[in-house]
Write a protein that holds these residues in place. Structure first.
Motif, PDB file in Angstrom:
ATOM      1  N   THR A   1       0.809  -1.217   0.000  1.00 48.39           N
ATOM      2  CA  THR A   1       0.000   0.000   0.000  1.00 48.39           C
ATOM      3  C   THR A   1       0.844   1.270   0.000  1.00 48.39           C
ATOM      4  OG1 THR A   1      -0.094  -0.025   2.427  1.00 48.39           O
ATOM      5  CG2 THR A   1      -1.881  -1.148   1.254  1.00 48.39           C
ATOM      6  N   ASN A   2       2.141   1.147   0.233  1.00 46.83           N
ATOM      7  CA  ASN A   2       2.955   2.358   0.320  1.00 46.83           C
ATOM      8  C   ASN A   2       4.266   2.201  -0.443  1.00 46.83           C
ATOM      9  OD1 ASN A   2       5.023   1.176   2.166  1.00 46.83           O
ATOM     10  ND2 ASN A   2       3.291   1.066   3.570  1.00 46.83           N
ATOM     11  N   SER A   3       4.962   3.307  -0.575  1.00 43.77           N
ATOM     12  CA  SER A   3       6.160   3.323  -1.409  1.00 43.77           C
ATOM     13  C   SER A   3       7.293   2.495  -0.816  1.00 43.77           C
ATOM     14  CB  SER A   3       6.632   4.764  -1.607  1.00 43.77           C
ATOM     15  OG  SER A   3       6.870   5.395  -0.360  1.00 43.77           O
ATOM     16  N   ALA A   4       7.361   2.402   0.516  1.00 47.52           N
ATOM     17  CA  ALA A   4       8.428   1.622   1.143  1.00 47.52           C
ATOM     18  C   ALA A   4       8.313   0.155   0.751  1.00 47.52           C
ATOM     19  CB  ALA A   4       8.371   1.770   2.659  1.00 47.52           C
ATOM     20  N   GLU A   5       7.103  -0.381   0.811  1.00 43.36           N
ATOM     21  CA  GLU A   5       6.888  -1.774   0.431  1.00 43.36           C
ATOM     22  C   GLU A   5       6.998  -1.948  -1.087  1.00 43.36           C
ATOM     23  OE1 GLU A   5       3.750  -3.699   3.473  1.00 43.36           O
ATOM     24  OE2 GLU A   5       2.976  -2.018   2.297  1.00 43.36           O
ATOM     25  N   PHE A   6       6.510  -0.964  -1.798  1.00 46.00           N
ATOM     26  CA  PHE A   6       6.468  -1.061  -3.257  1.00 46.00           C
ATOM     27  C   PHE A   6       7.855  -1.010  -3.856  1.00 46.00           C
ATOM     28  CE2 PHE A   6       5.249   0.698  -7.533  1.00 46.00           C
ATOM     29  CZ  PHE A   6       4.595  -0.436  -7.940  1.00 46.00           C
ATOM     30  N   GLY A   7       8.797  -0.502  -3.084  1.00 48.79           N
ATOM     31  CA  GLY A   7      10.156  -0.420  -3.593  1.00 48.79           C
ATOM     32  C   GLY A   7      10.830  -1.769  -3.725  1.00 48.79           C
ATOM     33  N   LEU A   8      10.226  -2.826  -3.152  1.00 48.40           N
ATOM     34  CA  LEU A   8      10.799  -4.149  -3.254  1.00 48.40           C
ATOM     35  C   LEU A   8      10.710  -4.655  -4.685  1.00 48.40           C
ATOM     36  CD1 LEU A   8       9.235  -5.675  -0.021  1.00 48.40           C
ATOM     37  CD2 LEU A   8      11.531  -4.732  -0.295  1.00 48.40           C
ATOM     38  N   LYS A   9      11.671  -5.507  -5.080  1.00 47.64           N
ATOM     39  CA  LYS A   9      11.705  -6.052  -6.432  1.00 47.64           C
ATOM     40  C   LYS A   9      10.466  -6.875  -6.704  1.00 47.64           C
ATOM     41  CE  LYS A   9      13.711  -7.505 -10.315  1.00 47.64           C
ATOM     42  NZ  LYS A   9      12.536  -8.155 -10.911  1.00 47.64           N
ATOM     43  N   SER A  10       9.778  -6.584  -7.809  1.00 49.68           N
ATOM     44  CA  SER A  10       8.592  -7.326  -8.214  1.00 49.68           C
ATOM     45  C   SER A  10       8.711  -7.725  -9.668  1.00 49.68           C
ATOM     46  CB  SER A  10       7.330  -6.476  -8.016  1.00 49.68           C
ATOM     47  OG  SER A  10       7.107  -6.192  -6.647  1.00 49.68           O
ATOM     48  N   ASP A  11       8.429  -8.987  -9.956  1.00 48.77           N
ATOM     49  CA  ASP A  11       8.424  -9.467 -11.335  1.00 48.77           C
ATOM     50  C   ASP A  11       7.090  -9.167 -12.011  1.00 48.77           C
ATOM     51  OD1 ASP A  11      11.036 -11.007 -11.446  1.00 48.77           O
ATOM     52  OD2 ASP A  11      10.081 -11.926  -9.714  1.00 48.77           O
ATOM     53  N   THR A  12       6.022  -9.109 -11.205  1.00 53.98           N
ATOM     54  CA  THR A  12       4.679  -8.848 -11.716  1.00 53.98           C
ATOM     55  C   THR A  12       3.950  -7.925 -10.745  1.00 53.98           C
ATOM     56  OG1 THR A  12       4.586 -11.056 -12.703  1.00 53.98           O
ATOM     57  CG2 THR A  12       2.503  -9.891 -12.446  1.00 53.98           C
ATOM     58  N   ILE A  13       3.286  -6.897 -11.284  1.00 54.53           N
ATOM     59  CA  ILE A  13       2.524  -5.965 -10.456  1.00 54.53           C
ATOM     60  C   ILE A  13       1.104  -5.891 -10.986  1.00 54.53           C
ATOM     61  CG2 ILE A  13       2.294  -3.571  -9.702  1.00 54.53           C
ATOM     62  CD1 ILE A  13       5.346  -3.339  -9.985  1.00 54.53           C
TER      63      ILE A  13
ATOM     64  N   LYS B   1       7.214   2.874 -12.654  1.00 50.14           N
ATOM     65  CA  LYS B   1       8.138   3.135 -13.752  1.00 50.14           C
ATOM     66  C   LYS B   1       9.420   2.323 -13.585  1.00 50.14           C
ATOM     67  CE  LYS B   1       6.549   7.904 -14.492  1.00 50.14           C
ATOM     68  NZ  LYS B   1       6.908   9.333 -14.348  1.00 50.14           N
ATOM     69  N   ALA B   2       9.930   2.300 -12.368  1.00 49.78           N
ATOM     70  CA  ALA B   2      11.165   1.563 -12.115  1.00 49.78           C
ATOM     71  C   ALA B   2      10.969   0.071 -12.358  1.00 49.78           C
ATOM     72  CB  ALA B   2      11.637   1.806 -10.678  1.00 49.78           C
ATOM     73  N   ALA B   3       9.814  -0.453 -11.934  1.00 48.85           N
ATOM     74  CA  ALA B   3       9.526  -1.875 -12.136  1.00 48.85           C
ATOM     75  C   ALA B   3       9.432  -2.200 -13.624  1.00 48.85           C
ATOM     76  CB  ALA B   3       8.240  -2.258 -11.416  1.00 48.85           C
ATOM     77  N   ALA B   4       8.737  -1.338 -14.374  1.00 44.21           N
ATOM     78  CA  ALA B   4       8.592  -1.559 -15.817  1.00 44.21           C
ATOM     79  C   ALA B   4       9.941  -1.513 -16.514  1.00 44.21           C
ATOM     80  CB  ALA B   4       7.640  -0.522 -16.414  1.00 44.21           C
ATOM     81  N   GLU B   5      10.794  -0.582 -16.108  1.00 48.64           N
ATOM     82  CA  GLU B   5      12.114  -0.454 -16.723  1.00 48.64           C
ATOM     83  C   GLU B   5      12.994  -1.671 -16.447  1.00 48.64           C
ATOM     84  OE1 GLU B   5      13.549   3.219 -15.182  1.00 48.64           O
ATOM     85  OE2 GLU B   5      12.283   4.458 -16.499  1.00 48.64           O
ATOM     86  N   SER B   6      12.685  -2.386 -15.351  1.00 51.44           N
ATOM     87  CA  SER B   6      13.461  -3.583 -15.021  1.00 51.44           C
ATOM     88  C   SER B   6      12.884  -4.830 -15.672  1.00 51.44           C
ATOM     89  CB  SER B   6      13.514  -3.777 -13.500  1.00 51.44           C
ATOM     90  OG  SER B   6      12.235  -4.153 -12.991  1.00 51.44           O
ATOM     91  N   GLY B   7      11.778  -4.662 -16.459  1.00 51.07           N
ATOM     92  CA  GLY B   7      11.204  -5.783 -17.189  1.00 51.07           C
ATOM     93  C   GLY B   7      10.033  -6.447 -16.518  1.00 51.07           C
ATOM     94  N   ALA B   8       9.459  -5.833 -15.481  1.00 56.23           N
ATOM     95  CA  ALA B   8       8.326  -6.434 -14.785  1.00 56.23           C
ATOM     96  C   ALA B   8       7.081  -6.439 -15.672  1.00 56.23           C
ATOM     97  CB  ALA B   8       8.031  -5.669 -13.489  1.00 56.23           C
ATOM     98  N   LEU B   9       6.212  -7.406 -15.422  1.00 53.45           N
ATOM     99  CA  LEU B   9       4.908  -7.473 -16.081  1.00 53.45           C
ATOM    100  C   LEU B   9       3.943  -6.597 -15.291  1.00 53.45           C
ATOM    101  CD1 LEU B   9       2.811  -8.767 -18.038  1.00 53.45           C
ATOM    102  CD2 LEU B   9       2.600 -10.641 -16.375  1.00 53.45           C
ATOM    103  N   ILE B  10       3.334  -5.610 -15.942  1.00 53.31           N
ATOM    104  CA  ILE B  10       2.397  -4.699 -15.292  1.00 53.31           C
ATOM    105  C   ILE B  10       0.991  -5.016 -15.789  1.00 53.31           C
ATOM    106  CG2 ILE B  10       1.847  -2.306 -14.766  1.00 53.31           C
ATOM    107  CD1 ILE B  10       4.683  -3.073 -13.939  1.00 53.31           C
ATOM    108  N   CYS B  11       0.051  -5.203 -14.857  1.00 52.06           N
ATOM    109  CA  CYS B  11      -1.307  -5.616 -15.218  1.00 52.06           C
ATOM    110  C   CYS B  11      -2.327  -4.719 -14.522  1.00 52.06           C
ATOM    111  CB  CYS B  11      -1.568  -7.059 -14.796  1.00 52.06           C
ATOM    112  SG  CYS B  11      -0.332  -8.247 -15.327  1.00 52.06           S
ATOM    113  N   SER B  12      -3.445  -4.452 -15.203  1.00 50.06           N
ATOM    114  CA  SER B  12      -4.493  -3.635 -14.594  1.00 50.06           C
ATOM    115  C   SER B  12      -5.862  -4.158 -14.954  1.00 50.06           C
ATOM    116  CB  SER B  12      -4.381  -2.176 -15.054  1.00 50.06           C
ATOM    117  OG  SER B  12      -4.790  -2.045 -16.421  1.00 50.06           O
ATOM    118  N   ALA B  13      -6.822  -3.858 -14.101  1.00 48.85           N
ATOM    119  CA  ALA B  13      -8.229  -4.126 -14.375  1.00 48.85           C
ATOM    120  C   ALA B  13      -9.000  -2.834 -14.198  1.00 48.85           C
ATOM    121  CB  ALA B  13      -8.776  -5.205 -13.439  1.00 48.85           C
ATOM    122  N   CYS B  14      -9.870  -2.528 -15.147  1.00 52.18           N
ATOM    123  CA  CYS B  14     -10.780  -1.385 -15.048  1.00 52.18           C
ATOM    124  C   CYS B  14     -10.014  -0.084 -14.781  1.00 52.18           C
ATOM    125  CB  CYS B  14     -11.821  -1.671 -13.962  1.00 52.18           C
ATOM    126  SG  CYS B  14     -13.263  -0.593 -13.969  1.00 52.18           S
ATOM    127  N   VAL B  15     -10.352   0.622 -13.702  1.00 49.52           N
ATOM    128  CA  VAL B  15      -9.752   1.918 -13.381  1.00 49.52           C
ATOM    129  C   VAL B  15      -8.259   1.809 -13.117  1.00 49.52           C
ATOM    130  CG1 VAL B  15      -9.785   3.816 -11.692  1.00 49.52           C
ATOM    131  CG2 VAL B  15     -11.928   2.870 -12.529  1.00 49.52           C
TER     132      VAL B  15
END
Length: 298
Positions: free
Chosen positions: A37-49, A71-85
């Protein structure tokens, strides 16, 4: 089970039922997603968001730290996914890179107003790219969950998950078994930029000189770095990418094969047939027949 780090971004206003629904679906397969829910946790490496839907509009600009994380995750090659809004975050972060996205039809007018260059196609429930997946309606998070499970854990695991939760595996079919999955987390930003650019211009004539200019590299440097990062030279990579588009068009539409070829970047129909047959082991017509004749999985 592949070792992948999956993150569900419970941004302010995110639909909680979808947040925990995504967690339930993915946890059932052993993927064990982390809700942040916050930037501190979100800063962890994620392969998929995963970006869940919301019941009302959101303003990503009020949370620049989350946009920076995306942006940082996408630049590292992560898969970014969204639903609706959830696609609002993709638009605000510029992760679409000119590629088509989808969302709920009622959200589209405001998106087009806020981001005039955004290519929104609400005729499609799901639009998949190499490192970007967007789904349309409020409940499309179910389709999104199945796509992510399929990509990370495989086709059979996805089908078993759909059976367990008694949901229809929409748009899932045999072509996914041998789907082209290029390497995206290689760490070369200019090569990743080229990969994203190729998706956007697949139906157009493409030259190495144009690709090199877009990447800000010499032709020789681009070809060398591209092969080192992806394991494919530019020609073979482009052929595989175009055949993926052709397979999707053949499976999801009834448009003529000649039009499929054109939309996949081939003006020479015999050449299209030769490449398609070499890569898939069957003709375009044979592939379409095999997909459309498959029984629905229940």
């Amino acid at each position: 089970m592949p070792s992948k780090t999956t993150t569900i971004l419970a941004y302010p206003g995110a639909l909680q039922s979808a947040v925990f629904g995504l967690q339930d679906f993915l946890s059932h397969t052993g993927l064990n997603p982390k809700i942040v829910t916050n930037s501190a946790e979100f800063g962890l490496k994620s392969d998929t968001i995963l970006l869940p839907p919301a019941t009302q509009s959101v303003d990503p600009k009020t949370h620049p730290e989350l946009l920076d994380g995306l942006k940082a995750a996408a630049e590292s090659g992560a898969l970014i996914c969204s639903a609706c809004v959830g696609v609002t975050w993709i638009a605000a972060a510029g992760l679409d890179a000119g590629r088509a996205v989808t969302t709920h039809w009622s959200v589209a007018p405001q998106l087009r107003k806020d981001w005039p260059q955004l290519h929104v196609d609400t005729d499609q429930l799901v639009i998949e790219h190499q490192n970007l997946v967007t789904a349309g309606g409020m409940m499309a998070w179910v389709d999104l969950a199945l796509i992510v499970i399929e990509r990370l854990a495989g086709h059979e695991v996805m089908l078993n998950t759909a059976r367990h939760f008694v949901v229809e595996p929409v748009r899932r079919d045999q072509r996914r078994f041998q789907r082209f999955r290029p390497i995206l987390d290689h760490g070369d930003a200019q090569v990743l930029r080229t990969q994203t650019y190729l998706e956007r211009v697949l139906d157009q004539p493409i030259s190495v000189s144009n690709l090199a200019q877009n990447a800000g590299l010499s032709e020789r440097s681009l070809q060398r770095r591209f092969s080192a990062a992806t394991g494919f030279n530019l020609t073979r990579y482009l052929q595989n990418l175009r055949m993926e588009r052709a397979k999707s068009l053949l499976a999801d539409s009834r448009i003529p094969v000649a039009e499929v070829a054109a939309q996949s970047g081939y003006s020479d129909l015999p050449a299209f047939h030769r490449v398609f047959s070499r890569i898939t082991g069957m003709t375009p017509a044979g592939f379409r027949k095999s997909v459309w004749s498959q029984p629905t999985t229940s």
